[in-house]
Design a protein around this motif. Structure first.
Motif, PDB file in Angstrom:
ATOM      1  N   ASN A 394       8.380   7.104  11.145  1.00  0.00           N
ATOM      2  CA  ASN A 394       8.919   6.850   9.803  1.00  0.00           C
ATOM      3  C   ASN A 394       9.434   5.421   9.687  1.00  0.00           C
ATOM      4  OD1 ASN A 394       9.571   7.416   7.160  1.00  0.00           O
ATOM      5  ND2 ASN A 394      11.383   8.643   7.631  1.00  0.00           N
ATOM      6  N   LEU A 395       8.586   4.473  10.105  1.00  0.00           N
ATOM      7  CA  LEU A 395       8.955   3.064  10.113  1.00  0.00           C
ATOM      8  C   LEU A 395       8.051   2.285   9.163  1.00  0.00           C
ATOM      9  CD1 LEU A 395       9.562   2.505  13.940  1.00  0.00           C
ATOM     10  CD2 LEU A 395      11.307   2.617  12.139  1.00  0.00           C
ATOM     11  N   THR A 396       8.501   2.177   7.919  1.00  0.00           N
ATOM     12  CA  THR A 396       7.778   1.393   6.921  1.00  0.00           C
ATOM     13  C   THR A 396       8.788   0.621   6.079  1.00  0.00           C
ATOM     14  OG1 THR A 396       7.848   3.158   5.243  1.00  0.00           O
ATOM     15  CG2 THR A 396       5.930   3.119   6.727  1.00  0.00           C
ATOM     16  N   ASP A 397       8.298  -0.436   5.431  1.00  0.00           N
ATOM     17  CA  ASP A 397       9.113  -1.102   4.423  1.00  0.00           C
ATOM     18  C   ASP A 397       8.902  -0.384   3.097  1.00  0.00           C
ATOM     19  OD1 ASP A 397      10.525  -3.175   5.711  1.00  0.00           O
ATOM     20  OD2 ASP A 397       8.711  -4.403   5.817  1.00  0.00           O
ATOM     21  N   PRO A 398       9.978   0.080   2.452  1.00  0.00           N
ATOM     22  CA  PRO A 398       9.811   0.848   1.214  1.00  0.00           C
ATOM     23  C   PRO A 398       9.242   0.036   0.054  1.00  0.00           C
ATOM     24  CG  PRO A 398      12.140   0.434   1.657  1.00  0.00           C
ATOM     25  CD  PRO A 398      11.379  -0.018   2.857  1.00  0.00           C
ATOM     26  N   ARG A 399       9.513  -1.266   0.051  1.00  0.00           N
ATOM     27  CA  ARG A 399       8.966  -2.136  -1.000  1.00  0.00           C
ATOM     28  C   ARG A 399       8.123  -3.212  -0.333  1.00  0.00           C
ATOM     29  NH1 ARG A 399      13.769  -0.393  -2.292  1.00  0.00           N
ATOM     30  NH2 ARG A 399      14.765  -1.897  -0.906  1.00  0.00           N
ATOM     31  N   GLY A 400       6.933  -3.414  -0.856  1.00  0.00           N
ATOM     32  CA  GLY A 400       6.041  -4.396  -0.234  1.00  0.00           C
ATOM     33  C   GLY A 400       5.423  -3.804   1.010  1.00  0.00           C
ATOM     34  N   GLY A 401       5.572  -4.508   2.129  1.00  0.00           N
ATOM     35  CA  GLY A 401       4.984  -4.019   3.368  1.00  0.00           C
ATOM     36  C   GLY A 401       3.484  -4.222   3.378  1.00  0.00           C
ATOM     37  N   ASP A 402       2.837  -3.732   4.435  1.00  0.00           N
ATOM     38  CA  ASP A 402       1.390  -3.890   4.535  1.00  0.00           C
ATOM     39  C   ASP A 402       0.669  -2.662   3.993  1.00  0.00           C
ATOM     40  OD1 ASP A 402       1.677  -1.935   6.485  1.00  0.00           O
ATOM     41  OD2 ASP A 402       1.350  -3.289   8.177  1.00  0.00           O
TER      42      ASP A 402
END
Length: 418
Positions: A394-402
């Motif tokens: 559960n390791l993501t950037d909630p806004r933007g990201g890849d």
């Protein structure tokens, strides 16, 4: 009143709750049934999600403070060994940690006290105190001096897997949600103790019976102190769940590890094999009822994808503290209740869809053939496995990201919340 808020249980969830409440100026009483330091069954591995929560609590996580840093996850399965670094994200640090629960929980409780919380140990909460409207207005605790009653307008249940406090209110675990069981043991292992990757075994094999495949998944985490934490878990979607001698299973698996790791030899074992349940995917609800908020394992918040509980205990504790602080600024009655109802709603927004996906994942990997196919065809593809790491941890950037972040976040949003 003895406090504005009583927190039942000084594990990571309870101490995080107490810390953030105290930081907000709330008069908080933290009750712990045992004394520190104390043993707790756990894998002792902390992903970047948990590291972020430690930093938010002002904890110094430098190596000189006894923390062993790790770069990522080493996955072993299907005859392949793959090292996956933690992703580079704006939202979370790019390293994990290990530390024994023997002093980890003590450290967090002391951090809560330093922030202004009042900690009372040897206070085993045995029952809620109810008013005429059947609302919780305090707790009764058993102490060495006898039973004591503490009163507060709000109570946080952070009493772990057993969830005795919510059970006393009739809030039972849900059988339609994932559940796991795990066992772990420490071994002295000079060869593995300072490993800079957490190690996850998707296939467990026994040296006995012609290298036969065993049920469950395993881990080997270096502790940096000459020891490793070795354990395995079995999910309730597996036919082996509840029908297996998990302790013998661990010993059988250890028999297949390389001899120089030192885990085949019982003489290198440091303590007994201990086990615990893993309450996953919101397996106890509602998370707010009658003046009580459930935090962490008490509310069944373990991640179904990877069995991680500490990060979610601390995150839910921080959220509970924020919402309770706002609620206490309102008069008792409908206005305060409206603020408190935001807690289960926000939990559902943050984790509901993701945990729904996790529940489906648990059902799939409970089938040994599905797991075998996934391991065989997934492990040879590093890009796919990096995606899997982000999903499972559960390791993501909630806004933007890849692109991977956007796919995972999109799946979590469209999945019906549990």
């Amino acid at each position: 009143m003895d406090a504005d808020v009583i927190v039942v249980g000084a594990g990571p969830g309870g101490s995080a709750t107490a810390y953030h409440l105290a930081k907000h100026g709330v008069n908080v009483l933290l009750l712990e049934k045992t004394e520190f330091p104390r043993e707790k069954v756990c894998g002792d591995g902390l992903t970047p999600r948990a590291v972020k929560q430690l930093i938010d609590m002002g904890v110094d996580v430098g190596p000189e403070q006894g923390w062993l840093h790790n770069k990522g996850l080493r996955v072993i399965g299907g005859g392949i060994r793959l090292e996956l670094d933690w992703p580079e994200l704006a939202s979370f640090p790019n390293y994990g940690l290990t530390r024994t629960r023997m002093d980890f929980d003590d450290l967090l409780a002391r951090q809560a006290v330093a922030a202004g919380a009042k900690l009372l140990v040897n206070n085993n909460v045995i029952a809620p105190v109810l008013d005429a409207a059947d609302r919780v207005v305090g707790v009764t605790a058993k102490t060495p001096e006898g039973e004591v009653t503490y009163r507060a307008p709000l109570v946080i249940a952070a009493d772990g897997v057993s969830g005795r406090f919510p059970l006393a209110l009739g809030v039972a675990k849900r059988e339609d949600r994932p559940m796991g069981v795990a066992v772990r043991r420490y071994y002295r292992s000079p060869a593995k103790h300072d490993d800079d990757y957490l190690e996850s075994w998707l296939e467990l094999r026994s040296r006995e019976g012609g290298d036969k495949l065993l049920p469950g998944y395993g881990w080997i985490f270096g502790m940096g102190d000459g020891r490793v934490n070795v354990g395995l878990g079995v999910l309730n979607s597996s036919v082996a769940y509840g029908k297996t001698n998990y302790r013998q299973l661990l010993i059988d698996w250890m028999g297949s590890t390389p001899e120089d790791w030192g885990m085949r030899d019982e003489a290198n074992a440091d303590g007994p094999i201990m086990g615990a349940a893993l309450p996953m995917g919101f397996n106890r609800t509602p998370h707010y009822t009658r003046g009580v908020l459930l935090v962490g394992d008490s509310g069944g918040m373990v991640n179904p994808f990877n069995g991680e509980g500490i990060a979610y205990a601390m995150e839910s504790g921080a959220l509970a503290a924020e919402i309770v602080t706002q609620a206490l600024a309102r008069p008792e009655g409908p206005d305060r209740e409206r603020a408190l109802q935001a807690y289960p709603q926000e939990l559902k927004i943050r984790y509901g869809g993701y945990y729904r996906l996790g529940g489906m994942f648990v059902k799939l990997i409970g089938n040994p053939q599905v797991m075998k196919l996934a391991t065989k065809h997934g492990m040879p593809h590093p890009t796919l496995m990096r995606f899997v790491l982000k999903l499972l941890a559960n390791l993501t950037d909630p806004r933007g990201g890849d692109a991977m972040d956007r796919i995972i976040n999109g799946l979590s949003r469209v999945a019906p919340a549990v």
